[in-house]
Design a protein around this motif. Structure first.
Motif, PDB file in Angstrom:
ATOM      1  N   THR A 209       0.862  -1.072  -0.018  1.00 32.04           N
ATOM      2  CA  THR A 209      -0.115   0.127  -0.131  1.00 32.04           C
ATOM      3  C   THR A 209       1.026   1.206   0.067  1.00 32.04           C
ATOM      4  OG1 THR A 209      -1.877  -1.138   1.073  1.00 32.04           O
ATOM      5  CG2 THR A 209      -1.751   1.366   1.262  1.00 32.04           C
ATOM      6  N   LEU A 210       2.077   1.195   0.956  1.00 31.95           N
ATOM      7  CA  LEU A 210       2.749   2.129   0.955  1.00 31.95           C
ATOM      8  C   LEU A 210       3.655   2.531  -0.635  1.00 31.95           C
ATOM      9  CD1 LEU A 210       4.086   4.389   2.834  1.00 31.95           C
ATOM     10  CD2 LEU A 210       6.128   2.999   3.343  1.00 31.95           C
ATOM     11  N   ASN A 211       4.000   1.400  -1.153  1.00 24.67           N
ATOM     12  CA  ASN A 211       4.524   1.514  -2.678  1.00 24.67           C
ATOM     13  C   ASN A 211       3.721   2.244  -3.478  1.00 24.67           C
ATOM     14  OD1 ASN A 211       6.457   0.745  -4.725  1.00 24.67           O
ATOM     15  ND2 ASN A 211       4.883  -0.712  -5.350  1.00 24.67           N
ATOM     16  N   THR A 212       2.337   1.959  -3.549  1.00 25.15           N
ATOM     17  CA  THR A 212       1.348   2.646  -4.341  1.00 25.15           C
ATOM     18  C   THR A 212       1.489   4.069  -4.230  1.00 25.15           C
ATOM     19  OG1 THR A 212      -0.500   2.490  -2.833  1.00 25.15           O
ATOM     20  CG2 THR A 212      -0.001   0.496  -4.630  1.00 25.15           C
ATOM     21  N   GLU A 213       1.731   4.464  -2.846  1.00 24.15           N
ATOM     22  CA  GLU A 213       1.674   6.016  -2.606  1.00 24.15           C
ATOM     23  C   GLU A 213       2.975   6.508  -3.092  1.00 24.15           C
ATOM     24  OE1 GLU A 213       0.887   5.947   1.494  1.00 24.15           O
ATOM     25  OE2 GLU A 213      -1.017   5.242   1.181  1.00 24.15           O
ATOM     26  N   LYS A 214       4.229   5.793  -3.177  1.00 29.99           N
ATOM     27  CA  LYS A 214       5.480   6.288  -3.208  1.00 29.99           C
ATOM     28  C   LYS A 214       5.909   6.134  -4.701  1.00 29.99           C
ATOM     29  CE  LYS A 214       7.110   6.057   1.417  1.00 29.99           C
ATOM     30  NZ  LYS A 214       8.476   5.865   2.240  1.00 29.99           N
ATOM     31  N   SER A 305       7.431  -0.864  -8.902  1.00 30.18           N
ATOM     32  CA  SER A 305       6.805   0.322  -9.574  1.00 30.18           C
ATOM     33  C   SER A 305       5.958   0.200 -11.050  1.00 30.18           C
ATOM     34  CB  SER A 305       7.814   1.441  -9.362  1.00 30.18           C
ATOM     35  OG  SER A 305       8.701   1.356 -10.422  1.00 30.18           O
ATOM     36  N   GLN A 308       1.882   0.001 -11.708  1.00 28.86           N
ATOM     37  CA  GLN A 308       1.119   1.178 -11.825  1.00 28.86           C
ATOM     38  C   GLN A 308       0.772   1.440 -13.357  1.00 28.86           C
ATOM     39  OE1 GLN A 308       3.129   4.860 -11.502  1.00 28.86           O
ATOM     40  NE2 GLN A 308       5.167   3.832 -11.107  1.00 28.86           N
ATOM     41  N   SER A 388      -6.408  -3.415   0.599  1.00 29.25           N
ATOM     42  CA  SER A 388      -6.881  -2.354   1.534  1.00 29.25           C
ATOM     43  C   SER A 388      -7.352  -2.505   2.867  1.00 29.25           C
ATOM     44  CB  SER A 388      -7.847  -1.378   0.925  1.00 29.25           C
ATOM     45  OG  SER A 388      -7.181  -0.754  -0.364  1.00 29.25           O
TER      46      SER A 388
END
Length: 406
Positions: A209-214, A305, A308, A388
């Motif tokens: 989840t953190l990876n999707t944000e970063k 990454s 995405q 999530s």
């Protein structure tokens, strides 16, 4: 039984040294442990307050990363020491800014374990998912150093739960607290008399989840795709790549990005034989469109990454020992396809139950699964929702660990 365990460690050391003569990974394993204690002495000085994290390999590092990042930020006055067992973890993360020092873990002999713990002098130790080293655990227990297993998972087939597993159960008894992924693991431990357990879930959900944000944009990838629908194939092996080569021939409107698990020149050459018109990432024209349908990722660290940019994902390993990380793709709202060997992975079984994942054994099944996912985005939404709902393991672990840190 201890003498047999120690002999096994000694024999493994001899074996890996023999393999190092002709196996690159074994050579890294051996060379990385030479002169290790002097290296530790230079980086850790008397009086340092250290927290020691151990990861078997790169996957476990990413799994435990949310806990590592939070502790690094919150306890900035302490030194973070990381060890890896495998070269595939150490060689990629040896310069991580999340640690003050990164080492290979010395082989688990009584003398190595004592010397390592003497030098590092940890006030708290965290292992992720597995690896139960008897001598390290015993010495930590004797010195009253808290030892936590996070994102641990157990299966009935493991030696701990067999009639002959008494020695292995003793090793488990040295752990201060287990944070397990599922109810089955909790019950298995309770059935052998271990009660210091919390059902916390899997920190990988927090990681992905953190990876999707970063995840930062990649202009070269965007130029290659040029708005075409894209299948992302992650951590593939030859059996996976053979199937994918048959699938993509029938999908001229789609792009395929392959990030193989092994990127040695021999494997990359094999992939290029399957996809003669493919372009390698290292040779991709920067920020320019490219007519090739297939892109081969020939470096490490880019895969997480890449998702995405996909609409459908294929995860490799299912025709071998077991599938690789499906959650990275699911977190980006991609439905997941993989081979038949997925039974050890709870998230794969969960995603299949939700119809957001599909296990295939041949090209016919792959083509059918791809057709379903390529024409209906709802399955990706289901995958993302599943991830999530499973986040939050890190917070529970941190609350317990904080009690042991001054």
């Amino acid at each position: 039984m201890l003498w047999l365990y120690n002999f096994g460690i000694f024999f493994y050391g001899l074996l890996i040294n023999a393999f190092a003569q002709f196996n690159p990974k074994a050579k890294l394993f051996v060379e990385g442990r030479k002169n290790l204690f002097p290296q530790i002495s230079k980086k850790i000085i008397s009086g340092d307050r250290t927290i020691w994290f151990h990861f078997a390999s790169l996957g476990e590092f990413e799994q435990g990363r949310p806990v590592l990042e939070r502790i690094k930020k919150q306890y900035y006055n302490k030194k973070i020491v990381i060890t890896f067992f495998s070269p595939s973890g150490y060689e990629i993360r040896k310069n991580t800014p999340l640690a003050d020092a990164v080492f290979y873990l010395p082989m688990d002999t009584p003398s190595n374990a004592k010397k390592f713990i003497d030098l590092v002098n940890p006030e708290l130790v965290i292992f992720t998912k597995y690896e139960y080293w008897h001598n390290y655990f015993r010495i930590l227990h004797e010195r009253s150093v808290p030892l936590f297993m996070i994102s641990a998972i157990f299966r009935p087939s493991q030696v701990f739960f067999k009639w002959y597993g008494r020695f292995n159960r003793k090793t488990l008894s040295y752990v201060t607290h287990f944070f397990v992924q599922n109810q089955e693991s909790k019950l298995l431990l309770e059935n052998i008399g271990i009660k210091n357990i919390s059902l916390s879930g899997d920190t990988r959900f927090d990681t992905v989840t953190l990876n999707t944000e970063k995840s930062a944009p990649n202009n070269s990838i965007e130029a290659f795709i040029a708005a075409a629908p894209t299948l992302i194939a992650g951590s593939t092996w030859p059996a996976d790549e053979t199937l994918l080569s048959q699938l993509i021939k029938k999908q001229p409107d789609w792009k395929l990005i392959i990030a193989p698990h092994e990127i040695d020149p021999g494997h990359i050459d094999q992939i290029q034989m399957l996809f003669p018109q493919a372009v390698k990432y290292s040779a991709l024209p920067k920020h320019q469109t490219h007519s090739a349908q297939v892109l081969i990722i020939d470096n490490i660290g880019l895969l997480s990454s890449l998702y995405q940019y996909g609409l459908v994902s294929y995860i490799g390993g299912g025709f071998g020992a077991g599938i690789h990380n499906t959650l990275e793709a699911a977190a980006f709202a991609l439905p997941v396809i993989f081979g038949p060997n997925y039974q050890k992975f709870q998230e794969a079984k969960d995603l299949i139950a939700l119809k957001a994942a599909n296990s295939v054994q041949n090209i016919e099944e792959l083509a059918q699964a791809f057709e379903i996912y390529a024409n209906d985005t709802k399955y990706g939404v289901i995958a993302k929702s599943y991830v999530s709902k499973k986040t939050g393991a890190t917070n529970g672990i941190l609350q317990a660990v904080e009690k042991f840190l001054g």
